[in-house]
Design a protein around this motif. Structure first.
Motif, short mmCIF file in Angstrom:
data_model
loop_
_atom_site.label_atom_id
_atom_site.label_comp_id
_atom_site.label_asym_id
_atom_site.label_seq_id
_atom_site.Cartn_x
_atom_site.Cartn_y
_atom_site.Cartn_z
N LEU A 21 2.08 1.67 -3.53
CA LEU A 21 1.00 2.15 -4.39
C LEU A 21 0.73 3.63 -4.18
O LEU A 21 0.47 4.37 -5.14
CB LEU A 21 -0.28 1.35 -4.13
CG LEU A 21 -0.27 -0.09 -4.65
CD1 LEU A 21 -1.49 -0.85 -4.15
CD2 LEU A 21 -0.24 -0.11 -6.18
N HIS A 48 3.98 0.59 -11.14
CA HIS A 48 2.67 0.82 -10.54
C HIS A 48 1.76 -0.37 -10.79
O HIS A 48 1.14 -0.92 -9.87
CB HIS A 48 2.08 2.11 -11.12
CG HIS A 48 0.90 2.63 -10.38
ND1 HIS A 48 0.14 3.68 -10.83
CD2 HIS A 48 0.32 2.24 -9.22
CE1 HIS A 48 -0.83 3.93 -9.98
NE2 HIS A 48 -0.76 3.06 -9.00
N ALA A 49 1.69 -0.80 -12.06
CA ALA A 49 0.87 -1.97 -12.40
C ALA A 49 1.41 -3.22 -11.75
O ALA A 49 0.65 -4.08 -11.27
CB ALA A 49 0.80 -2.14 -13.92
N ARG A 84 -7.15 -3.38 -11.64
CA ARG A 84 -6.44 -2.10 -11.59
C ARG A 84 -5.11 -2.21 -12.32
O ARG A 84 -4.70 -1.30 -13.05
CB ARG A 84 -6.21 -1.68 -10.14
CG ARG A 84 -7.46 -1.29 -9.37
CD ARG A 84 -8.06 0.02 -9.85
NE ARG A 84 -7.17 1.14 -9.68
CZ ARG A 84 -7.09 1.88 -8.57
NH1 ARG A 84 -7.87 1.59 -7.53
NH2 ARG A 84 -6.27 2.90 -8.49
N ALA A 85 -4.42 -3.34 -12.11
CA ALA A 85 -3.13 -3.54 -12.79
C ALA A 85 -3.31 -3.55 -14.30
O ALA A 85 -2.54 -2.91 -15.04
CB ALA A 85 -2.50 -4.86 -12.32
N LEU A 98 -0.15 -7.11 -5.04
CA LEU A 98 -1.22 -7.04 -4.04
C LEU A 98 -2.31 -8.06 -4.34
O LEU A 98 -2.82 -8.73 -3.44
CB LEU A 98 -1.80 -5.63 -3.99
CG LEU A 98 -2.95 -5.42 -3.01
CD1 LEU A 98 -2.51 -5.70 -1.58
CD2 LEU A 98 -3.51 -4.00 -3.13
N SER A 99 -2.66 -8.20 -5.61
CA SER A 99 -3.69 -9.16 -5.99
C SER A 99 -3.25 -10.59 -5.65
O SER A 99 -4.05 -11.39 -5.15
CB SER A 99 -3.99 -9.04 -7.49
OG SER A 99 -4.97 -9.97 -7.87
N GLN A 140 -0.25 -10.64 -15.59
CA GLN A 140 -1.48 -10.14 -15.00
C GLN A 140 -2.70 -10.87 -15.59
O GLN A 140 -3.64 -11.22 -14.86
CB GLN A 140 -1.58 -8.63 -15.23
CG GLN A 140 -0.55 -7.85 -14.43
CD GLN A 140 -0.23 -6.49 -15.01
OE1 GLN A 140 -0.97 -5.99 -15.86
NE2 GLN A 140 0.87 -5.90 -14.59
N ARG A 155 0.84 -1.21 0.00
CA ARG A 155 0.00 0.00 0.00
C ARG A 155 0.87 1.26 0.00
O ARG A 155 0.53 2.26 -0.64
CB ARG A 155 -0.92 0.01 1.23
CG ARG A 155 -1.93 -1.12 1.26
CD ARG A 155 -3.06 -0.88 0.31
NE ARG A 155 -4.11 -1.90 0.43
CZ ARG A 155 -5.11 -2.03 -0.42
NH1 ARG A 155 -5.20 -1.23 -1.47
NH2 ARG A 155 -6.01 -2.97 -0.26
N THR A 204 2.89 -3.51 -8.94
CA THR A 204 2.57 -3.53 -7.51
C THR A 204 1.12 -3.94 -7.29
O THR A 204 0.81 -4.66 -6.34
CB THR A 204 2.85 -2.15 -6.89
OG1 THR A 204 4.19 -1.76 -7.20
CG2 THR A 204 2.69 -2.19 -5.38
N TRP A 205 0.22 -3.50 -8.16
CA TRP A 205 -1.18 -3.95 -8.05
C TRP A 205 -1.27 -5.47 -8.25
O TRP A 205 -2.05 -6.15 -7.57
CB TRP A 205 -2.06 -3.24 -9.06
CG TRP A 205 -2.52 -1.89 -8.60
CD1 TRP A 205 -2.16 -0.66 -9.07
CD2 TRP A 205 -3.47 -1.62 -7.53
NE1 TRP A 205 -2.79 0.34 -8.37
CE2 TRP A 205 -3.61 -0.22 -7.44
CE3 TRP A 205 -4.19 -2.43 -6.67
CZ2 TRP A 205 -4.45 0.39 -6.49
CZ3 TRP A 205 -5.03 -1.83 -5.74
CH2 TRP A 205 -5.15 -0.43 -5.66
N SER A 265 -7.99 -5.82 -7.63
CA SER A 265 -6.60 -5.33 -7.72
C SER A 265 -5.97 -5.68 -9.06
O SER A 265 -5.27 -4.85 -9.66
CB SER A 265 -5.77 -5.92 -6.57
OG SER A 265 -6.20 -5.43 -5.33
#
Length: 633
Positions: free
Chosen positions: A508, A521-522, A547-548, A528-529, A566, A505, A524-525, A544
């Motif tokens: 992000l 950025h992507a 978002r990525a 997290l996922s 992803q 977090r 890191t999402w 999540s």
């Protein structure tokens, strides 16, 4: 401290306030002297607040609620705020499937009855989901007391949280606010009370807009109310509210975020807060376009597009290519220094291009390793290493660039050991020459962290990241990368999800504020996922990874293998054959299916395909160099 205003006076006071604003300032005192005393005193306080000479007086009755009291499915903990229409309590949900959840419980004051209006609006407000809007969870009435359960945000008002931060960071945060307002306007919901106090930056760095739609809901249930210092002129006159009303409020928020002198931004604020709604930005999109114009050094609509202004913007956008010309024109020492810096950058770029071109020109078809291009390229890279050594004493900047390229090429060739050795050498040279405080040293250190983590060398990676932590700024892309690397280190060391999620977090928050389009950025999402999926939080994991995927297509640089990972992860959460097919197509056109980092997601994909089509699964396994379907027992 001003005496709180009795809310029972508000209907009369609101009408008197409107009338007072229409009276010329020099005649206003005589008019006030003729008003009843119970109205004149609070009205003077409101007018002083409106003119900026004093704070807005409280319009808060004594609270009838008490800590520990049950209201609906919630137990009150502590009173955290109050205003003219309602008070807000921190509360815990004690019944239902979300028992234990911490919420902000808004309790309208007596007279602010929601009734039919609540039922009309509730579905709309409950369904408004946006990452930068605090959610309305629930609403109801308990023994005559209406209540609204809102998402709990632990943070500070935006102008306080971002005070002293770089201008670019403040403007990016403001764009997040604009995106939230645009989201609600598209659903025909106005805020009508936009001000810094209603926009918090949480401890995780995320911007959250409070009370979106709630202000409208409460306003409509009783006398017209507003914050005098933040209300648009038409709001004060009691006229119909439109999108322009929220544009006015956003102009006030921007003014609080940018107190320093900035010509373009002050023109943007002046246009957003024009007295006539027709003279303001047409909508939030137009205001956002001006903010992007400031960030990109392009003309903004709020300033006349004179030739001089357009030229100034052009020069700022083109400042690097024009440095040499600027030096000749201005003749200043600063410009000459900048021109020299630009020449060094150009020399480094030219040397890098020549280096790569020369490598491929000298791949001799007659050499013993001509049939093995990867081996030939490794041999040539080793030969070029001696040239890099020769450059170090006379042109360390160019030598550093070539070291970086060589380390990257070895990494692409799968020679992690050699890549890591070159990265360590480069970091050591930069640290000795420029020190840890230099941005290039820090970037080299972070580049070295990833191969150390890939090699599962936790002691070396931990020592490096600890060293960098003391030198890196608290904000910026390098800090975002540091948080992501620190998460990967703690994962390697066996940390559980509860410890690792806050680290992601933090990363992000920094990416969103400082480098929203960076490929990390992507990534890191996705991390997290994966964490959420491992913890059994499938819905969170799906949100999540989506978002990525929304970020990766415009990421800088775009990395096809990241995009594929992803898609494969998303396919592991839902039945998504289209995602699987697109992922395989991306991989076949880039890294192929045998890269080490793809083994785990491809094994999962093969296992899923074994259940549906064993022959197709076996073919995929052969292509990826992985075990196929297990023989039935």
């Amino acid at each position: 401290m001003a005496t709180p205003i009795d809310p029972a006076l508000w209907p009369r006071l609101s009408a008197a306030f409107d009338a007072a604003l229409d009276i010329p300032a020099e005649q206003r005192e005589a008019w006030l002297a003729a008003q009843p005393e119970d109205i004149a005193t609070p009205l003077r306080a409101l007018l002083r607040a409106h003119d900026g000479a004093a704070e807005l007086p409280a319009i808060v009755p004594p609270s009838l609620a008490q800590p520990g009291q049950r209201i609906g499915p919630y137990r009150l903990i502590e009173r955290i705020g109050a205003g003219g229409m309602a008070e807000v309590w921190g509360a815990a949900q004690v019944t239902g499937p979300m028992a234990g959840r911490h919420v902000a419980l808004k309790l309208p004051h007596p007279g602010q009855r929601l009734g039919e209006r609540l039922r009309d609006e509730q579905a709309l407000l409950l369904g408004m989901e946006h990452p930068h809007i605090a959610r309305l969870y629930d609403a109801g009435e308990d023994d005559g007391q209406p209540w609204l359960a809102l998402e709990w945000i632990n943070g500070r008002p935006i102008h306080e949280a971002l005070a002293g931060r770089p201008l670019r960071e403040r403007l990016i945060a403001f764009l997040q606010v604009l995106d939230a307002v645009r989201h609600a306007h598209a659903r025909l919901v106005l805020h009508a009370d936009l001000k810094p106090a209603n926009i918090l930056v949480g401890n995780d760095g995320r911007v959250k807009l409070l009370d979106f739609g709630i202000a409208r809901l409460l306003h409509s249930a009783g006398p017209r109310a507003f914050t005098p210092g933040a209300a648009a002129p038409e709001q004060q006159r009691g006229e119909a509210l439109t999108v322009a009303t929220d544009v006015w409020g956003l102009g006030g928020v921007l003014a609080a975020l940018v107190p320093e002198r900035h010509r373009a931004l002050h023109a943007v604020i002046a246009r957003a807060q024009a007295a006539d709604p027709a003279d303001r930005h047409a909508d939030v999109e137009a205001l956002a376009a001006d903010i992007h114009g400031v960030l990109d050094h392009r003309p903004v609509s709020a300033l006349p597009r004179s030739p001089g202004y357009r030229l100034a913007c052009f020069l700022r956008r083109q400042r690097w290519p024009l440095l040499g010309a600027a030096a000749l024109l201005l003749g200043t020492a600063a410009a000459l220094w900048q021109a020299d810096s630009a020449r060094r950058e150009a020399r480094r770029a030219e040397a890098a291009n020549s280096y790569l071109l020369d490598l491929f020109k000298t791949l001799d078809r007659r050499a013993p390793d001509a049939a093995q291009p990867e081996a030939a390229l490794r041999r040539l890279l080793d030969e070029r290493a001696r040239r890099i050594d020769a450059l170090l004493p006379t042109d360390p900047d160019t030598a550093d660039e070539l070291l970086r390229i060589t380390a990257t090429l070895h990494d692409y060739l799968g020679d992690a050991r050699r890549s890591r050795a070159l990265g360590e050498r480069r970091y050591g040279l930069l640290k000795g020459r420029l020190g840890l405080g230099d941005a290039r040293t820090q970037a080299a250190g972070l580049s070295l962290a990833w191969p150390l983590l890939a090699a599962q060398n936790a002691p070396a990676a931990g020592a490096l990241l600890t060293e960098l932590d003391g030198a890196l700024p608290p904000h910026g892309l390098v800090r975002a990368e540091w948080w992501l690397a620190w998460h990967d280190l703690r994962q390697l060391q066996g940390a559980d999800a509860a410890e690792r999620e806050p680290l992601l977090r933090q990363a992000l928050a920094r990416y969103a504020a400082d480098a929203p389009r960076d490929s990390g950025h992507a990534a890191t999402w996705l991390a997290l996922s994966e964490l959420q999926a491992a913890a059994g939080r499938r819905d969170d994991a799906l949100a999540s990874v989506d978002r990525a995927l929304a970020l990766v297509v415009n990421a800088q640089p775009y990395i096809a293998s990241d995009h594929a990972r992803q898609l494969l992860h998303r396919a592991s959460l839902v039945d998504a054959p289209t995602d699987e097919a697109q992922a395989l197509q991306l991989l076949r056109g880039s890294t192929g299916l045998r890269a080490a980092f793809l083994r785990q997601p491809l094994r999962a994909l093969i296992a899923r395909r074994c259940a549906a089509d064993a022959t197709a699964a076996q073919a995929l396994a052969s292509e990826a160099g992985l075990p196929g379907c297990a023989a039935p027992r």
